[in-house]
Write a protein that holds these residues in place. Sequence first.
Motif, PDB file in Angstrom:
ATOM      1  N   GLN A  68       0.835  -1.203   0.000  1.00  0.00           N
ATOM      2  CA  GLN A  68       0.000   0.000   0.000  1.00  0.00           C
ATOM      3  C   GLN A  68       0.872   1.256   0.000  1.00  0.00           C
ATOM      4  N   VAL A  69       2.085   1.148   0.545  1.00  0.00           N
ATOM      5  CA  VAL A  69       3.000   2.287   0.532  1.00  0.00           C
ATOM      6  C   VAL A  69       3.401   2.608  -0.898  1.00  0.00           C
ATOM      7  N   GLN A  70       3.737   1.571  -1.674  1.00  0.00           N
ATOM      8  CA  GLN A  70       4.114   1.779  -3.073  1.00  0.00           C
ATOM      9  C   GLN A  70       2.942   2.328  -3.876  1.00  0.00           C
ATOM     10  N   ALA A  71       1.723   1.944  -3.479  1.00  0.00           N
ATOM     11  CA  ALA A  71       0.533   2.438  -4.183  1.00  0.00           C
ATOM     12  C   ALA A  71       0.112   3.814  -3.683  1.00  0.00           C
ATOM     13  N   ASN A  72       0.879   4.364  -2.711  1.00  0.00           N
ATOM     14  CA  ASN A  72       0.603   5.697  -2.160  1.00  0.00           C
ATOM     15  C   ASN A  72      -0.764   5.765  -1.474  1.00  0.00           C
ATOM     16  N   VAL A  73      -1.150   4.682  -0.808  1.00  0.00           N
ATOM     17  CA  VAL A  73      -2.416   4.621  -0.078  1.00  0.00           C
ATOM     18  C   VAL A  73      -2.152   4.879   1.401  1.00  0.00           C
ATOM     19  N   CYS A  74      -2.820   5.865   1.964  1.00  0.00           N
ATOM     20  CA  CYS A  74      -2.654   6.200   3.379  1.00  0.00           C
ATOM     21  C   CYS A  74      -3.531   5.289   4.238  1.00  0.00           C
ATOM     22  N   PHE A  75      -2.986   4.858   5.359  1.00  0.00           N
ATOM     23  CA  PHE A  75      -3.683   3.905   6.220  1.00  0.00           C
ATOM     24  C   PHE A  75      -4.449   4.649   7.306  1.00  0.00           C
ATOM     25  N   THR A  76      -5.614   4.098   7.667  1.00  0.00           N
ATOM     26  CA  THR A  76      -6.453   4.670   8.717  1.00  0.00           C
ATOM     27  C   THR A  76      -6.991   3.545   9.596  1.00  0.00           C
ATOM     28  N   MET A  77      -7.566   3.916  10.742  1.00  0.00           N
ATOM     29  CA  MET A  77      -8.183   2.913  11.608  1.00  0.00           C
ATOM     30  C   MET A  77      -9.407   2.298  10.944  1.00  0.00           C
ATOM     31  N   GLU A  78     -10.054   3.046  10.043  1.00  0.00           N
ATOM     32  CA  GLU A  78     -11.192   2.490   9.314  1.00  0.00           C
ATOM     33  C   GLU A  78     -10.749   1.301   8.460  1.00  0.00           C
ATOM     34  N   MET A  79      -9.543   1.356   7.925  1.00  0.00           N
ATOM     35  CA  MET A  79      -9.045   0.245   7.120  1.00  0.00           C
ATOM     36  C   MET A  79      -8.741  -0.971   7.996  1.00  0.00           C
ATOM     37  N   VAL A  80      -8.299  -0.733   9.224  1.00  0.00           N
ATOM     38  CA  VAL A  80      -8.107  -1.842  10.159  1.00  0.00           C
ATOM     39  C   VAL A  80      -9.449  -2.514  10.430  1.00  0.00           C
ATOM     40  N   LYS A  81     -10.475  -1.700  10.631  1.00  0.00           N
ATOM     41  CA  LYS A  81     -11.814  -2.241  10.873  1.00  0.00           C
ATOM     42  C   LYS A  81     -12.336  -2.978   9.641  1.00  0.00           C
ATOM     43  N   GLU A  82     -12.030  -2.441   8.459  1.00  0.00           N
ATOM     44  CA  GLU A  82     -12.448  -3.095   7.212  1.00  0.00           C
ATOM     45  C   GLU A  82     -11.803  -4.468   7.052  1.00  0.00           C
ATOM     46  N   ALA A  83     -10.636  -4.634   7.632  1.00  0.00           N
ATOM     47  CA  ALA A  83      -9.958  -5.936   7.568  1.00  0.00           C
ATOM     48  C   ALA A  83     -10.491  -6.887   8.638  1.00  0.00           C
ATOM     49  N   LEU A  84     -10.797  -6.353   9.830  1.00  0.00           N
ATOM     50  CA  LEU A  84     -11.237  -7.198  10.946  1.00  0.00           C
ATOM     51  C   LEU A  84     -12.667  -7.710  10.777  1.00  0.00           C
ATOM     52  N   ASP A  85     -13.558  -6.859  10.306  1.00  0.00           N
ATOM     53  CA  ASP A  85     -14.979  -7.238  10.226  1.00  0.00           C
ATOM     54  C   ASP A  85     -15.219  -8.449   9.318  1.00  0.00           C
ATOM     55  N   PRO A  86     -14.655  -8.499   8.099  1.00  0.00           N
ATOM     56  CA  PRO A  86     -14.856  -9.697   7.269  1.00  0.00           C
ATOM     57  C   PRO A  86     -14.259 -10.949   7.894  1.00  0.00           C
ATOM     58  N   LEU A  87     -13.138 -10.808   8.597  1.00  0.00           N
ATOM     59  CA  LEU A  87     -12.546 -11.971   9.268  1.00  0.00           C
ATOM     60  C   LEU A  87     -13.486 -12.504  10.336  1.00  0.00           C
ATOM     61  N   ARG A  88     -14.044 -11.589  11.116  1.00  0.00           N
ATOM     62  CA  ARG A  88     -14.999 -11.988  12.147  1.00  0.00           C
ATOM     63  C   ARG A  88     -16.230 -12.631  11.513  1.00  0.00           C
ATOM     64  N   GLY A  89     -16.694 -12.057  10.408  1.00  0.00           N
ATOM     65  CA  GLY A  89     -17.865 -12.602   9.723  1.00  0.00           C
ATOM     66  C   GLY A  89     -17.606 -13.983   9.150  1.00  0.00           C
ATOM     67  N   ALA A  90     -16.428 -14.192   8.568  1.00  0.00           N
ATOM     68  CA  ALA A  90     -16.104 -15.498   7.991  1.00  0.00           C
ATOM     69  C   ALA A  90     -16.052 -16.579   9.062  1.00  0.00           C
ATOM     70  N   VAL A  91     -15.479 -16.245  10.216  1.00  0.00           N
ATOM     71  CA  VAL A  91     -15.416 -17.210  11.315  1.00  0.00           C
ATOM     72  C   VAL A  91     -16.820 -17.550  11.806  1.00  0.00           C
ATOM     73  N   MET A  92     -17.702 -16.554  11.848  1.00  0.00           N
ATOM     74  CA  MET A  92     -19.079 -16.799  12.287  1.00  0.00           C
ATOM     75  C   MET A  92     -19.840 -17.655  11.291  1.00  0.00           C
ATOM     76  N   ILE A  93     -19.541 -17.498  10.005  1.00  0.00           N
ATOM     77  CA  ILE A  93     -20.199 -18.321   8.985  1.00  0.00           C
ATOM     78  C   ILE A  93     -19.813 -19.784   9.165  1.00  0.00           C
ATOM     79  N   VAL A  94     -18.529 -20.023   9.399  1.00  0.00           N
ATOM     80  CA  VAL A  94     -18.036 -21.399   9.516  1.00  0.00           C
ATOM     81  C   VAL A  94     -18.366 -21.989  10.891  1.00  0.00           C
ATOM     82  N   TYR A  95     -18.316 -21.153  11.914  1.00  0.00           N
ATOM     83  CA  TYR A  95     -18.614 -21.605  13.285  1.00  0.00           C
ATOM     84  C   TYR A  95     -19.723 -20.730  13.874  1.00  0.00           C
ATOM     85  N   PRO A  96     -20.969 -20.972  13.472  1.00  0.00           N
ATOM     86  CA  PRO A  96     -22.076 -20.122  13.947  1.00  0.00           C
ATOM     87  C   PRO A  96     -22.277 -20.172  15.457  1.00  0.00           C
TER      88      PRO A  96
END
Length: 290
Positions: free
Chosen positions: A127-155
């Motif tokens: 993302q540095v090479q792509a000149n994309v600035c990181f924010t806490m919203e991007m951390v949340k964007e990464a965490l939420d799908p992970l949490r959702g995928a785990v819930m799908i597999v282990y309801p």
Amino acid sequence: MVLLHVKRGHESLFLFNTTVDCPLETAIQQIAAIYNGRLKVDRICAEIPELADHGVTLPPNMQGLTEEQVVELKLKDEWEDQCVPSGGMVFRKDEMGRRNGHAPNDKMKEVLMRTVEEANALISKKQVQANVCFTMEMVKEALDPLRGAVMIVYPMGLPPHDPIRMEFEDQEDLSGTQASLQVIAEDECQLWWAGKEMQRGKKLQDYIGKNEKTKLVVKIQKKGQGQPAREPLVTDEQHKQIMTHQYRRQEELKKLEEADDDGHLDSEWTDRQALRKQFQGLTNIKWGPR
């Protein structure tokens, strides 16, 4: 906006956008939160493939034991029957003895692995090479799908001692692990620039002036670890380019040396007296019998 290229040591981490009048106290807290958030995503992405391959984590008192030892000690995993993956399980024994071996089927495994791949791409250092600035919203964007995928597999959820669940609930215990050395608490975080620590009580403009179109390389450091190593005068990429240029130059010089043949000096066109000899009829003279 001022662009901060955040590094730890010589390792490039992420870009962060701020302003010259931003208090450094605020900037340091935000950078530390992003830094630790990326580490959390990375730890979860490292554990989920284990979950996909070998199922949920065994209770701490059963980890590392053989089946005979479990029977002898009369231990039982109370969460084994509750934490069953959707679509049924496939038994894959964990040779490390950390997980119960009741893995999800291939379809559910694909859901987990695809989500991990997407999360890794989001927090990638590319993302540095792509000149994309990181924010806490991007951390949340990464965490939420992970949490959702785990819930799908282990309801029914994961056991409370599973490291993935503990990470999602911010209850992770990193003591005694290499990961604990990487985490930097917000109150222990320091920013260094040009060999100087940027003091929390000041603003960014106290160091760089009021030019908003500025890009800085700052080093994140844990309090008490001293001054980080300064940036090298030549980057790794520039060093590679210099070495490549030198190598090509040497190869060209070798080719020139190999082509340095003086045989052409015996050719007729190199004779400076050729024109005069032609006028005087002295060309094509051969000595000896014919």
